[in-house]
Design an enzyme around this catalytic site. Structure first.
Site, PDB file in Angstrom:
ATOM      1  N   ARG A   1       0.690  -1.039   0.240  1.00  0.00           N
ATOM      2  CA  ARG A   1      -0.355   0.263   0.476  1.00  0.00           C
ATOM      3  C   ARG A   1       0.705   1.571  -0.222  1.00  0.00           C
ATOM      4  O   ARG A   1       2.072   1.441   0.804  1.00  0.00           O
ATOM      5  CB  ARG A   1      -1.170   0.153   1.266  1.00  0.00           C
TER       6      ARG A   1
ATOM      7  N   ASP B   1      -1.844  -1.122   7.619  1.00  0.00           N
ATOM      8  CA  ASP B   1      -0.695  -1.543   6.827  1.00  0.00           C
ATOM      9  C   ASP B   1      -1.885  -2.677   6.429  1.00  0.00           C
ATOM     10  O   ASP B   1      -2.203  -2.877   5.022  1.00  0.00           O
ATOM     11  CB  ASP B   1      -0.024  -2.134   7.126  1.00  0.00           C
TER      12      ASP B   1
ATOM     13  N   GLY C   1       8.872   1.046   2.879  1.00  0.00           N
ATOM     14  CA  GLY C   1       7.389   1.412   3.659  1.00  0.00           C
ATOM     15  C   GLY C   1       6.277   1.063   2.673  1.00  0.00           C
ATOM     16  O   GLY C   1       5.098   2.152   3.083  1.00  0.00           O
TER      17      GLY C   1
ATOM     18  N   ASP D   1      -2.884   6.048  12.682  1.00  0.00           N
ATOM     19  CA  ASP D   1      -3.865   5.093  12.950  1.00  0.00           C
ATOM     20  C   ASP D   1      -4.205   4.712  14.791  1.00  0.00           C
ATOM     21  O   ASP D   1      -4.828   3.990  14.778  1.00  0.00           O
ATOM     22  CB  ASP D   1      -3.405   4.004  11.790  1.00  0.00           C
TER      23      ASP D   1
ATOM     24  N   GLY E   1      11.017  -3.630   2.374  1.00  0.00           N
ATOM     25  CA  GLY E   1      11.193  -2.229   3.641  1.00  0.00           C
ATOM     26  C   GLY E   1      11.456  -1.070   3.215  1.00  0.00           C
ATOM     27  O   GLY E   1      11.942  -0.113   3.268  1.00  0.00           O
TER      28      GLY E   1
ATOM     29  N   GLU F   1      -0.369  10.408   8.273  1.00  0.00           N
ATOM     30  CA  GLU F   1       1.003   9.219   8.532  1.00  0.00           C
ATOM     31  C   GLU F   1       0.663   9.232  10.317  1.00  0.00           C
ATOM     32  O   GLU F   1       0.563  10.237  11.171  1.00  0.00           O
ATOM     33  CB  GLU F   1       1.820   9.707   8.374  1.00  0.00           C
ATOM     34  N   HIS F   2       1.219   7.933  10.964  1.00  0.00           N
ATOM     35  CA  HIS F   2       1.216   8.450  12.259  1.00  0.00           C
ATOM     36  C   HIS F   2      -0.227   8.820  13.076  1.00  0.00           C
ATOM     37  O   HIS F   2      -0.770   9.434  14.033  1.00  0.00           O
ATOM     38  CB  HIS F   2       2.049   8.604  13.381  1.00  0.00           C
TER      39      HIS F   2
ATOM     40  N   SER G   1       4.435  -1.438   2.979  1.00  0.00           N
ATOM     41  CA  SER G   1       4.014  -2.703   3.628  1.00  0.00           C
ATOM     42  C   SER G   1       4.244  -4.379   3.198  1.00  0.00           C
ATOM     43  O   SER G   1       3.304  -4.996   2.875  1.00  0.00           O
ATOM     44  CB  SER G   1       2.627  -2.297   3.967  1.00  0.00           C
ATOM     45  N   SER G   2       5.398  -4.440   2.852  1.00  0.00           N
ATOM     46  CA  SER G   2       5.966  -5.780   2.095  1.00  0.00           C
ATOM     47  C   SER G   2       5.600  -7.034   3.259  1.00  0.00           C
ATOM     48  O   SER G   2       4.972  -7.822   3.100  1.00  0.00           O
ATOM     49  CB  SER G   2       6.832  -5.294   1.896  1.00  0.00           C
TER      50      SER G   2
HETATM   51  C1  GLA Z   1       3.979   1.712   9.440  1.00  0.00           C
HETATM   52  C2  GLA Z   1       2.836   1.241  10.485  1.00  0.00           C
HETATM   53  C3  GLA Z   1       1.266   1.629  10.109  1.00  0.00           C
HETATM   54  C4  GLA Z   1       1.329   3.340  10.585  1.00  0.00           C
HETATM   55  C5  GLA Z   1       2.256   3.638   9.698  1.00  0.00           C
HETATM   56  C6  GLA Z   1       2.675   5.993  10.075  1.00  0.00           C
HETATM   57  O1  GLA Z   1       3.880   1.724   8.400  1.00  0.00           O
HETATM   58  O2  GLA Z   1       3.238  -0.449  10.275  1.00  0.00           O
HETATM   59  O3  GLA Z   1       0.446   0.953  11.376  1.00  0.00           O
HETATM   60  O4  GLA Z   1       1.377   3.490  12.194  1.00  0.00           O
HETATM   61  O5  GLA Z   1       3.925   2.975  10.011  1.00  0.00           O
HETATM   62  O6  GLA Z   1       1.734   6.311   9.615  1.00  0.00           O
END
Ligand code: GLA
Length: 417
Positions: A61, A205, A157, A70, A155, A67-68, A159-160
């Site tokens: 995704r 994610d 960011g 959730d 790695g 961001e930060h 969501s692998s």
């Molecule tokens: C990572 C976490 C998510 C979210 C983001 C920041 O991807 O897995 O749950 O907190 O950081 O938005």
């Protein structure tokens, strides 16, 4: 073990996330989903001398904004990308499952019954964690063998790890002929990440990989877990992802620390999560919170508001406003939340320099931070030249080759066969 391609780069596993040994961190290969499935099928047949009975796919995704937020009960606005984890599998004999991680060139034997405890974190831990979740819910997982491939940059960011978890859950649904409630499925995968990878992530994610749909962003209320699709079907606008190809070691420890700081701020303010306070309340409690936690909370409260504003602006095709909010989000992540890094800041600055005149709508870091990717919205016609300018200038200034690619909002996890 002949017949299956190895990606010729060294990937090491660190703190529950794939890390790379250098600038070439992301998987260099990108294949459309249909071709990826064909390749995995061939690899399965070469290794297990049989046709796979099941093939499943789950996407990575990209988060456009939010961001930060959730784990603070706030809003996020991600889309699935057209990069997938694919697993091809078939039934086998015995008391365990045999898994081939084709990208890393390793095999792992996985427990499928009894009491399953987390072990040292490897790529197979995500799969083990999801199997443990099914077993804990009373499912009897039959023995199987499988080949896994990923075109989600590892790695980066994007969501692998969630894609591996959700692909595994989708495979188990196929094997067990059951269908979990999508929310339960996402939560089971999140639990696997917490317990088996040791990462206290929020829900974004896994929800994205399960629930996203083509041509839309997903506005997810992380408190009520309700989501609404926000169409992004305008072919003149494209999502451009730039992978900085750096990953600073801080990632997991700092993530947990930010989460703890937010929880401490909420406790000081006597609310359940930072979703429950207004900007005015926050400013009135500045002294009580202390300088650092106040800045963390200011990011969260501001970012939740920006996410809702961005969803509205997107729906109304107010691109300038969307861009303004993306840059503001980045500045707050950099200055208030302190999860950006020089390389991400540079990528955003380079996009900003190209600006509206050159076809850039907005840009920001995406995901947890400390490396990984930026997301930009760009005019489709200019996407290629924008990517080339950013690539050249980033390389000139850092000596690192970034990886840039465009994506359209893609389909969430599904069974292919
Ligand atoms: C990572 C976490 C998510 C979210 C983001 C920041 O991807 O897995 O749950 O907190 O950081 O938005």
């Amino acid at each position: 073990m002949g017949g299956w391609a190895l990606i010729p780069q060294l990937l090491i596993y660190c703190h529950g996330r794939f890390m790379s040994d250098g600038p070439q961190a992301s998987n260099p290969v990108n294949l459309p989903l249909a071709e990826l499935c064909e390749e995995v099928t061939a690899q399965f047949t070469a290794r297990f001398a049989d046709e796979p009975r099941w093939i499943v796919a789950a996407p990575g995704r990209v988060n456009l904004i939010g961001e930060h937020t959730d784990y603070n009960g706030g809003f996020v606005l991600p889309a699935a990308i057209d990069r997938y984890v694919v697993i091809a599998a078939g039934p086998s004999e015995g008391e365990t499952a045999c898994l081939v991680g084709a990208d890393v060139g390793e095999e792992a034997s996985i427990q499928i019954s009894g009491v399953i405890e987390p072990g040292p974190v490897t790529w197979a831990s995500y799969i083990q964690g999801v199997i443990a979740g099914f077993v804990a819910r009373g499912y009897r997982v039959p023995s199987f063998h499988a080949v896994l491939r990923s075109t989600v940059p590892l790695g980066g960011g994007l969501s692998s790890s969630a894609a591996i978890e959700v692909a595994t859950a989708t495979l188990l649904e196929a094997m067990l002929e059951c269908e979990l409630d999508p929310i339960e499925k996402a939560l089971l995968c999140q639990e696997a990440e917490h317990k088996f990878a040791g990462v206290p992530c929020g829900i974004m994610d896994q929800f994205s990989s399960v629930l996203c749909e083509p041509d839309a962003l997903m506005l997810l209320d992380c408190r009520s877990q309700a989501c609404r699709l926000v169409p992004l079907a305008d072919l003149d606008v494209t999502i451009l992802i730039a992978n900085s190809n750096v990953k600073h070691e801080l990632t997991v420890g700092e993530y947990a620390r930010r989460r703890a700081e937010c929880e401490a701020a909420a406790q000081t303010l006597a609310v359940e999560t930072l979703r429950d306070i207004t900007r005015e309340q926050l400013e009135a409690c500045r002294e009580q919170l202390g300088e650092v936690n106040h800045r963390r909370a200011r990011h969260v409260v501001g970012e939740i508001a920006r996410t809702l504003e961005a969803a509205a602006a997107l729906a109304a095709a107010q691109w300038q406003e969307v861009g303004r909010l993306m840059y503001a989000s980045h500045a707050s992540l950099r200055d208030n939340f302190e999860v950006s890094c020089d390389e991400l800041n540079l990528l955003v600055e380079l996009a900003h320099e190209i600006g509206e005149a050159g076809g850039v709508i907005g840009s920001r870091m995406t995901g947890g931070g400390f490396g990984g990717c930026t997301v930009s919205l760009v005019e489709t016609a200019a996407a290629e030249s924008i990517a080339e300018i950013i690539r050249q200038r980033y390389f000139q200034q850092t000596g690192i080759q970034p990886t840039l690619f465009t994506t359209r909002p893609a389909r969430g996890a599904h069974r292919v066969k």
